[in-house]
Motif scaffolding. Structure first.
Motif, PDB file in Angstrom:
ATOM      1  N   VAL A 114      -6.771 -15.443  -3.930  1.00 46.75           N
ATOM      2  CA  VAL A 114      -5.842 -14.986  -4.839  1.00 46.75           C
ATOM      3  C   VAL A 114      -4.519 -15.743  -4.394  1.00 46.75           C
ATOM      4  O   VAL A 114      -3.676 -16.038  -5.335  1.00 46.75           O
ATOM      5  CB  VAL A 114      -5.624 -13.505  -4.975  1.00 46.75           C
ATOM      6  N   GLY A 115      -3.974 -15.545  -3.210  1.00 47.52           N
ATOM      7  CA  GLY A 115      -2.597 -15.972  -2.809  1.00 47.52           C
ATOM      8  C   GLY A 115      -2.504 -17.583  -3.058  1.00 47.52           C
ATOM      9  O   GLY A 115      -1.758 -17.852  -3.887  1.00 47.52           O
ATOM     10  N   PHE A 146      -3.491 -18.500  -7.080  1.00 43.72           N
ATOM     11  CA  PHE A 146      -2.697 -18.349  -8.072  1.00 43.72           C
ATOM     12  C   PHE A 146      -1.318 -18.895  -7.661  1.00 43.72           C
ATOM     13  O   PHE A 146      -0.547 -19.079  -8.792  1.00 43.72           O
ATOM     14  CB  PHE A 146      -2.281 -16.561  -8.410  1.00 43.72           C
ATOM     15  N   LEU A 147      -0.896 -19.072  -6.526  1.00 42.85           N
ATOM     16  CA  LEU A 147       0.344 -19.806  -6.306  1.00 42.85           C
ATOM     17  C   LEU A 147       0.293 -21.054  -7.053  1.00 42.85           C
ATOM     18  O   LEU A 147       1.236 -21.764  -7.442  1.00 42.85           O
ATOM     19  CB  LEU A 147       0.708 -19.817  -4.797  1.00 42.85           C
ATOM     20  N   VAL A 189      -6.579 -22.403  -9.728  1.00 42.84           N
ATOM     21  CA  VAL A 189      -7.170 -21.082  -9.175  1.00 42.84           C
ATOM     22  C   VAL A 189      -8.712 -21.792  -8.966  1.00 42.84           C
ATOM     23  O   VAL A 189      -9.328 -21.115  -8.000  1.00 42.84           O
ATOM     24  CB  VAL A 189      -6.983 -19.972  -9.727  1.00 42.84           C
ATOM     25  N   GLY A 239       0.376 -14.828  -6.756  1.00 43.20           N
ATOM     26  CA  GLY A 239      -0.176 -15.446  -5.774  1.00 43.20           C
ATOM     27  C   GLY A 239       1.137 -15.361  -4.678  1.00 43.20           C
ATOM     28  O   GLY A 239       0.718 -15.134  -3.528  1.00 43.20           O
TER      29      GLY A 239
END
Lengths: 470, 470, 470
Positions: free
Chosen positions: A78-79, A82-83, A95, A232
């Motif tokens: 996710v980090g 999504f970043l 993603v 993210g």
């Protein structure tokens, strides 16, 4: 709507992507079958082991590390994922490909790291437990950072190649740095961030696209994509204390690494905001800075977090790195693009390469300055693992080796990245044309645009009323 | 596009925001250098301490509290942050300023709470561990709640002031309530929610804007901003059991607090849905209620969660607070705005102030009703910490002090908020004009709107085809 | 804008929804008051229990299971909730009704599972601790899976009925499978996924809507709704190792289950991508596959994860289930809809029903193949709980019972779902008309569309300039 903007580039991956996925996944199954086994803490023999070694269930390493593992796992998927969704029309790729390459990378990492670090030479097997999973996730992080520099400009098949070599190089440099040079690098300033950052930059430099401005219209964010990217950012920011403490020593090591990282990150936020505001007309903040430079303190604490850097030392690290990273986004990224022909979509130079390198040197300095009055005699041995062949190493010497390790990681990144870059230049990988970058349409079935809903609705209503009238 | 709607308000924070960030961050570094040290569980001497005290690594407080700490951390940054993204054009400000003030607040909180609660008078140092980090996050929560009342109407510089004073006031009232009055308030119904809620309301009341309806067009949500806000709601809701149990006693204390909060929150959801549906034509649900009132049970259990309130007692608390909070959104917020000149953007009155106050009184009642048949003699001493100077306090007396503590927290919030409000009225803080509220354009570089993509795309396609024809 | 497309369907739930919520919540309070108490680890008597049993705080089950519990909790509310936000105009309903039914379901589950599994017959009470909370969340998952098949086609009142019966049926089938047949199913391939999947499919089959294509315009995603759904996917994917290990044996059981699930899930991602790419023109990936089929490996490991399936065995399971699940989305869902009159909005057939069933049979095979050379004698007894009445059961017999358990779960799902489906056909539940499905307007106050902001802004600017000119 199907448009193929540039007829001279074939972006069809219908054969190559499934082929790579199947071949590599089958290879993983075979190699796992030959090599990978449960370690004594995850094997059904644990019930016997417990009795033999007089330990209880709660002393299983699972309970020391599993919460940190899950935090790291969130950061990876996710980090990082999504970043990289900040681009207006490359969120699926951001993603989705992150997901793909991390899922492949962690399998290959279990093998590569196993061969280098934990192969049992009597049985020829690799025994895995929760710490192996954390290390596998860490190993993927190197390739995901590299993806940040390449975002929007490569095909998923190329990314699989980046990851295959990235994980391989990672395992080798990690072996040199941690085992041969006996460096400490629990949060990976050197082995993860400096390596991953320079690896991605070198690849991107080789793959320079002179006409990338043909895709300029898509190389930017929209309001909602910036919000997705903040998901993210925040999960990376919040869980970075877990990242830097996940594989440190039980007890004070994990505890101190978490505290130091927490403090450094807080400091980065304030200096990032300050520089971002100073740099814009009216003092307006720039989302790019908030999304990225706020994390620089965590990167730079990757080596020193487990040391006795002191809380105010952590604040200073975060303070400086927030400034340096924001300056990077303001001045260095444009400079690199203009003069060094280096296109770095996410600015990994400013978030990973430079803060990672700095983190390596900060670790070297803090290690060199260590002494028994601060650590205690046992503490010093414990923190720097001055045992066995390294029992007589002094903190000063350790500092020198830490600095050398940082250079090794950068060299591996640059040289490895250049080689991988040249491999990726072969015209067989399905990469997009210059006017087709940063566009999910190339590799994804993209749903129709939202703007078309209301007319359709009205149309339907209209048809229904007509129907009712009839 | 740059428009300055109201020429008489200067929203330029290019000097003030960086100045505040730098000055305060440098002050933090100096003060941390003077005061903050690692405690015995995070210091490298732990290896010695372990032997001396005959404990093992797993008994390091880190393993009791770190998972809860990370959950609390997520609540502070993603929970509060995304809950405040519901406005259609203030999502950057919602999540971004939340990030800024929490990152500053937690540093100041480590110092303030350290001075009041854990200053070692022999060394003059504050020794920090994982519990200090949780408390620092809690302390920020007070100011973030206050931000909820002010959302969209203040400048980031004002928010830094709100946080500076908010954390200071928090540390003082917490000292009075927990140390002097010897109240129990592990989840902070009183010290966090009642204080933070009334603090924000008092500030907002002083900063009343009679012409705020000039920004009415932006004071509402859109479909996707409501979805972002649900991320905040759910992370708050899911992790609230960790919030209320993070600093309770090891063992049964943490266990019971988590169970009670879990149960109360479930109950709040059903009554919130019921009242929301009853109040609207056609029984339609209102996202504002679902996003907020579902959390009221968690707020109201902040004090009593660690007591033997019983599972059905927890259900009743959640039941009532879901109803009360939803009624608040339906009737009290409009009433306050119309008749008391109190503009409360997020409705913190209904989610924090009132449920927090109720939670304080519920805690008082449950404490007063405690007896040895339910708790056991040792259990009663353990839960209420009837030791030292307080060894002879009876549950009934404890209940009285709990109620008094609730009043203290409200008084601190109201008086402190009024004073801070007046400070914020000075015309130097860069706050937005009345017709410019709830708008990210004022303090953020906002990317161009998404709606403009398709034409640009078509334009590009068009140009390309033309080019190919040539 | 209020349009009632189909005058013959009354979707007003203003009486029924509040009535159901209040009546059921009050019933919960009464039943909790009669039955539910804290267990010895969450009761204030723990301080006495510790001394009597010579244990320490860290051995409280809370510290073994709470981090996993929180991960499961996130999967239930954010994972399932956001996975169901993929529809362009049903995101409120996806995440909101998921929230409602899980919050109700977990309360009812504490009671139902308590009566069947942990009722103390001497006191007539159910004693709950953290493991009860995990089980309650698991029990809700069955009904949430069923909701996936019904998404967009039912009213919230119907969903409450689905959940009431779903939890009840779950507790009964779980009792038969785990207690009477003595199966092992820690991650619930059988009791959660196969049951939940077939339960939802049977309901959906009974509620078949021949004219559902009248809502076709809304039965699809838009760019941003696909991104929200990826939040759900990733949290499910990341935390699935916690799901499958949350209630397994302390020590090696939790450790091994987490490793196996982690590995299987990674493998699923690669085969999902491969099949998805192969199936589309140009090799483009389909978000539906990435969002769902990547999770199939976790579902299929629900039973076998705690066994000694070996790491490469886990890879093979993930490999096959990624393929099967993606094929399901490509071919079986359209087939079911066309020929079996089965409308399955989220494709739970491919993600839960089939992988769950396969997981049950995989568990049976792995159990049947267990022997002492791999598990050790004590390990075998420990993993399969061959104690008490089952001390003489052989692994082969266990395998047979595991297979029988899978059939029981499917039978409960199909028969129970058919009955519940017929109950839901009564015209009293406020379900939407065929041309009104997949639309949040029916049950939610939906904010005005975003597209209308810029004109309003311009209007305001215009008015302001006019005003200034005057």
């Amino acid at each position: 709507m199907s448009y193929q903007l540039s007829p001279h580039k074939n972006t069809n991956v219908r054969v190559s992507l499934p082929a790579v996925c199947f071949v590599w996944q089958i290879a993983m199954i075979v190699l796992f079958g030959v090599f990978i086994r449960y370690d004594e803490e995850s094997d059904a023999h644990w019930v016997v082991y417990k009795k033999d070694h007089n330990v209880t269930d709660i002393e299983n390493d699972f309970y020391f590390r599993y919460p940190s593992f899950q935090d790291v796992h969130v950061m990876i998927f996710v980090g990082f994922g999504f970043l990289m969704t900040f681009l207006k029309r490359y969120s699926f790729g951001g993603v989705g490909f992150n997901f793909l390459i991390a899922a492949f990378g962690l399998q290959w990492a279990l093998l590569m790291q196993g061969w280098f670090h934990s192969l049992d030479h009597t049985t020829g097997k690799i025994y895995i437990g929760v710490e192996s999973l954390i290390n596998a996730d860490f190993c993927c992080a190197g390739s995901l950072i590299a993806y940040g520099a390449l975002l929007g400009k490569v095909s998923p098949v190329q990314l699989m190649v980046v990851t295959l070599f990235g994980v391989t190089l990672f395992a080798v440099e990690e072996y040199i740095i941690l085992d041969l040079l006996h460096c400490r690098d629990a949060g990976g300033s050197m082995v993860i961030h400096a390596f991953g950052g320079y690896y991605g930059l070198a690849i991107s430099w080789v793959l320079y696209r002179p006409n990338l401005n043909q895709s300029k219209r898509l190389n930017g964010s929209v309001y909602h994509s910036d919000m997705f990217a903040m998901i993210g950012t925040l999960f990376l920011w919040m869980f970075w204390p877990s990242f830097n403490s996940a594989i440190t020593d039980h007890g004070d090591g994990q505890h101190r690494a978490a505290i130091n990282t927490y403090i450094a990150l807080a400091s980065s936020v304030l200096t990032t905001v300050a520089i971002s505001s100073m740099s814009q007309k009216g003092g307006k903040l720039d989302m790019v800075h908030i999304q990225n430079a706020t994390l620089a303190g965590g990167v730079a604490m990757g080596t020193a977090a487990e040391f006795m850097i002191t809380p105010y030392g952590s604040l200073i690290v975060g303070f400086c790195c927030g400034i340096i990273s924001t300056f990077g986004y303001l001045f260095i990224t444009p400079f690199l693009e203009k003069y060094l022909k280096l296109q770095d979509t996410c600015g990994v130079h400013n978030l990973h390469a430079v803060p990672g390198m700095l983190g390596g040197f900060i670790g070297a300095i803090v290690a060199a300055a260590a002494d028994e009055s601060v650590y205690s005699k046992e503490g010093l041995i414990n923190v720097f693992d001055f045992e066995g062949d390294f029992a007589n190493r002094s903190p000063g010497t350790q500092g020198g080796f830490q600095a050398a390790g940082t250079c090794v990681s950068i060299a591996f990144g640059l040289v490895g990245g250049a080689i991988v870059g040249f491999i990726l230049k072969f015209p067989i990988w399905g990469d997009p044309a210059d006017d087709n970058c940063f566009d999910d349409e190339v590799y994804w079935e993209v749903p129709e645009d939202e703007e078309t809903i209301p007319p359709v609705l009205e149309y339907n209503n209209h048809m229904i009323h007509k129907h009712q009238e009839m």
